[in-house]
Design a protein around this motif. Structure first.
Motif, short mmCIF file in Angstrom:
data_model
loop_
_atom_site.label_atom_id
_atom_site.label_comp_id
_atom_site.label_asym_id
_atom_site.label_seq_id
_atom_site.Cartn_x
_atom_site.Cartn_y
_atom_site.Cartn_z
N ILE A 14 0.90 -1.26 -0.05
CA ILE A 14 0.22 -0.02 0.23
C ILE A 14 0.78 1.33 0.09
CG2 ILE A 14 -1.59 1.45 1.26
CD1 ILE A 14 -2.92 -1.30 2.39
N ARG A 15 1.92 1.44 0.83
CA ARG A 15 3.06 2.49 0.84
C ARG A 15 3.38 2.71 -0.58
NH1 ARG A 15 4.06 0.37 6.06
NH2 ARG A 15 5.80 -0.72 5.36
N ALA A 16 3.89 1.66 -1.25
CA ALA A 16 4.50 1.59 -2.64
C ALA A 16 3.36 2.12 -3.46
CB ALA A 16 4.99 0.42 -2.89
N LEU A 17 2.22 1.82 -3.31
CA LEU A 17 1.31 2.14 -4.28
C LEU A 17 0.74 3.72 -4.17
CD1 LEU A 17 -1.08 -1.07 -4.70
CD2 LEU A 17 0.23 0.13 -6.52
N LEU A 18 0.74 4.18 -3.06
CA LEU A 18 0.14 5.51 -2.90
C LEU A 18 0.70 6.44 -3.68
CD1 LEU A 18 -0.14 5.59 0.95
CD2 LEU A 18 -2.08 5.68 -0.60
N PRO A 19 1.91 6.57 -3.82
CA PRO A 19 2.53 7.82 -4.86
C PRO A 19 1.96 7.81 -6.28
CG PRO A 19 4.16 7.00 -3.38
CD PRO A 19 3.14 6.10 -3.26
N PRO A 20 2.14 6.42 -7.14
CA PRO A 20 1.62 6.62 -8.21
C PRO A 20 0.17 6.60 -8.41
CG PRO A 20 2.36 4.21 -7.73
CD PRO A 20 2.85 5.39 -6.61
N VAL A 21 -0.56 5.87 -7.47
CA VAL A 21 -1.98 6.12 -7.59
C VAL A 21 -2.22 7.66 -7.30
CG1 VAL A 21 -3.95 5.58 -6.08
CG2 VAL A 21 -2.40 3.95 -6.84
N GLY A 22 -1.61 8.29 -6.20
CA GLY A 22 -1.95 9.73 -6.12
C GLY A 22 -1.75 10.77 -7.11
N ARG A 23 -0.54 10.43 -7.87
CA ARG A 23 -0.40 11.13 -9.20
C ARG A 23 -1.23 10.72 -10.34
NH1 ARG A 23 4.95 9.67 -7.68
NH2 ARG A 23 4.99 7.91 -9.38
N SER A 24 -1.76 9.69 -10.48
CA SER A 24 -2.73 9.41 -11.80
C SER A 24 -3.99 9.91 -11.27
CB SER A 24 -2.57 7.48 -11.63
OG SER A 24 -3.52 7.18 -10.64
N LEU A 25 -4.65 10.29 -10.31
CA LEU A 25 -5.86 10.78 -9.93
C LEU A 25 -6.23 12.20 -10.71
CD1 LEU A 25 -6.21 9.98 -6.09
CD2 LEU A 25 -7.30 8.96 -7.85
N PRO A 26 -7.14 12.26 -11.21
CA PRO A 26 -7.53 13.62 -12.09
C PRO A 26 -8.02 14.76 -11.13
CG PRO A 26 -9.78 12.21 -11.74
CD PRO A 26 -8.40 11.38 -11.12
N TRP A 27 -6.61 15.27 -10.38
CA TRP A 27 -7.03 16.20 -9.39
C TRP A 27 -7.71 17.57 -9.91
CZ3 TRP A 27 -6.98 14.69 -4.77
CH2 TRP A 27 -6.23 13.70 -4.40
N ARG A 28 -7.30 17.79 -11.16
CA ARG A 28 -7.70 19.28 -11.74
C ARG A 28 -9.36 19.10 -11.94
NH1 ARG A 28 -3.61 20.63 -16.71
NH2 ARG A 28 -1.73 21.04 -15.39
N LEU A 29 -9.89 17.90 -12.31
CA LEU A 29 -11.24 17.91 -12.40
C LEU A 29 -11.96 17.68 -11.11
CD1 LEU A 29 -11.63 15.36 -15.27
CD2 LEU A 29 -12.41 17.45 -15.35
N LEU A 30 -11.49 16.88 -10.28
CA LEU A 30 -11.86 16.91 -8.74
C LEU A 30 -11.99 18.55 -8.07
CD1 LEU A 30 -10.16 13.47 -7.78
CD2 LEU A 30 -12.58 13.92 -8.25
N GLY A 31 -10.73 19.15 -8.23
CA GLY A 31 -10.59 20.31 -7.69
C GLY A 31 -11.85 21.31 -8.40
N ALA A 32 -11.85 21.34 -9.67
CA ALA A 32 -12.81 22.12 -10.28
C ALA A 32 -14.10 21.75 -9.67
CB ALA A 32 -12.76 21.80 -11.92
N ALA A 33 -14.55 20.55 -9.75
CA ALA A 33 -15.77 20.31 -9.24
C ALA A 33 -16.17 20.68 -7.59
CB ALA A 33 -16.08 18.75 -9.17
N ALA A 34 -15.16 20.47 -6.92
CA ALA A 34 -15.37 21.00 -5.53
C ALA A 34 -15.26 22.65 -5.53
CB ALA A 34 -13.96 20.40 -4.77
N GLY A 35 -14.38 23.15 -6.46
CA GLY A 35 -14.38 24.70 -6.56
C GLY A 35 -15.89 25.29 -6.75
N LEU A 36 -16.51 24.56 -7.84
CA LEU A 36 -17.82 24.89 -8.46
C LEU A 36 -18.92 24.71 -7.38
CD1 LEU A 36 -19.85 25.80 -10.69
CD2 LEU A 36 -19.62 23.25 -11.62
N GLY A 37 -18.78 23.82 -6.53
CA GLY A 37 -19.67 23.64 -5.57
C GLY A 37 -19.53 24.62 -4.34
N LEU A 38 -18.40 24.88 -3.87
CA LEU A 38 -18.24 26.22 -3.10
C LEU A 38 -18.84 27.16 -3.70
CD1 LEU A 38 -14.65 25.26 -1.68
CD2 LEU A 38 -17.03 24.87 -0.58
N VAL A 39 -18.61 27.68 -4.98
CA VAL A 39 -19.33 28.81 -5.54
C VAL A 39 -20.79 28.73 -5.43
CG1 VAL A 39 -19.28 30.03 -7.73
CG2 VAL A 39 -17.36 29.14 -6.89
N LEU A 40 -21.32 27.62 -5.77
CA LEU A 40 -22.88 27.51 -5.93
C LEU A 40 -23.25 27.78 -4.61
CD1 LEU A 40 -23.18 24.41 -8.30
CD2 LEU A 40 -23.74 26.83 -8.92
#
Length: 228
Positions: A14-40
């Motif tokens: 699990i410790r070995a997988l965390l960095p590559p899995v974290g890098r592969s996440l669509p953080w921009r899309l997730l952040g955009a969705a969270a930001g849009l939610g806060l604006v609404l």
């Protein structure tokens, strides 16, 4: 001792997988969705004296849909056909993706609730249940596509299906209605249906996480064929 060794190996994996899995996440899309939610949610504070409970409920449901649309892309993995031969089970990789996103989702949704003035805020537990179901539906649909097809990026299709399904759900008759106004007679019954839907969706999603046995065997044989 064997059990202890297996647990240690699992933690190391699990410790070995965390960095590559974290890098592969669509953080921009997730952040955009969270930001849009806060604006609404913040729109409720722009109207002098508050916008009323009904508009606040509409805005919070829009926030929930925005979060769910972001979650629809959580299982997107352009390198899926490369990672298919990784010995770690897909359920573990998918679970790590979800765990890494939980803090962002929790903070964003809590922030959205707090942005709505207390006097016009709909019941937080009930609206949070709706948000949880929408997100669970997005993740379960993505898991179904990943399990049943070779599509590496199910996000766009899941997002379209989520929007269409939400629109249809708004047209359900009173006996089966999900989106009910605050204070309406069917509010409690509707959220009982939301709770049942959450249980069904989570159980189905958990069943879809493991890699099919046939596909797993094929993936494990693939490297041997390429070496010949």
């Amino acid at each position: 001792m064997r059990v202890v060794a297996e647990r240690a190996q699992r933690r190391a994996a699990i410790r070995a997988l965390l960095p590559p899995v974290g890098r592969s996440l669509p953080w921009r899309l997730l952040g955009a969705a969270a930001g849009l939610g806060l604006v609404l949610a913040g729109v409720t504070r722009l109207v002098p004296g508050g916008s009323g409970t009904a508009p606040a409920l509409v805005l919070l449901r829009s926030v929930a849909i925005a979060f769910a649309l972001g979650a629809a892309f959580l299982l997107d993995d352009p390198a899926r056909h490369i990672t298919a031969v990784v010995l770690c089970r897909r359920a573990l990789r998918t679970g790590l993706r979800m765990v890494l996103v939980v803090p962002l989702a929790a903070v964003s949704w809590t922030g959205a609730l707090l942005l709505v003035p207390r006097g016009i805020r709909p019941p937080a537990e009930d609206v949070s249940l709706e948000a949880a179901v929408l997100t669970a539906l997005a993740l379960t649909t993505a898991a179904a596509i990943v399990r049943c097809t070779d599509e590496p990026q199910p996000g766009p299709g899941v997002a379209a299906a989520l929007l269409a399904g939400t629109a249809l759900a708004m047209l359900l008759p009173g006996r089966w209605a999900l989106f009910v106004a605050v204070g309406a007679p069917g509010w409690t019954a509707a959220h009982q249906r939301w709770a049942a839907l959450l249980v069904i969706t989570v159980l189905l999603g958990a069943a879809l996480l493991p890699e099919p046995i046939r596909r797993r065997r094929t993936s494990l044989r693939a490297p041997r064929r390429s070496q010949r």
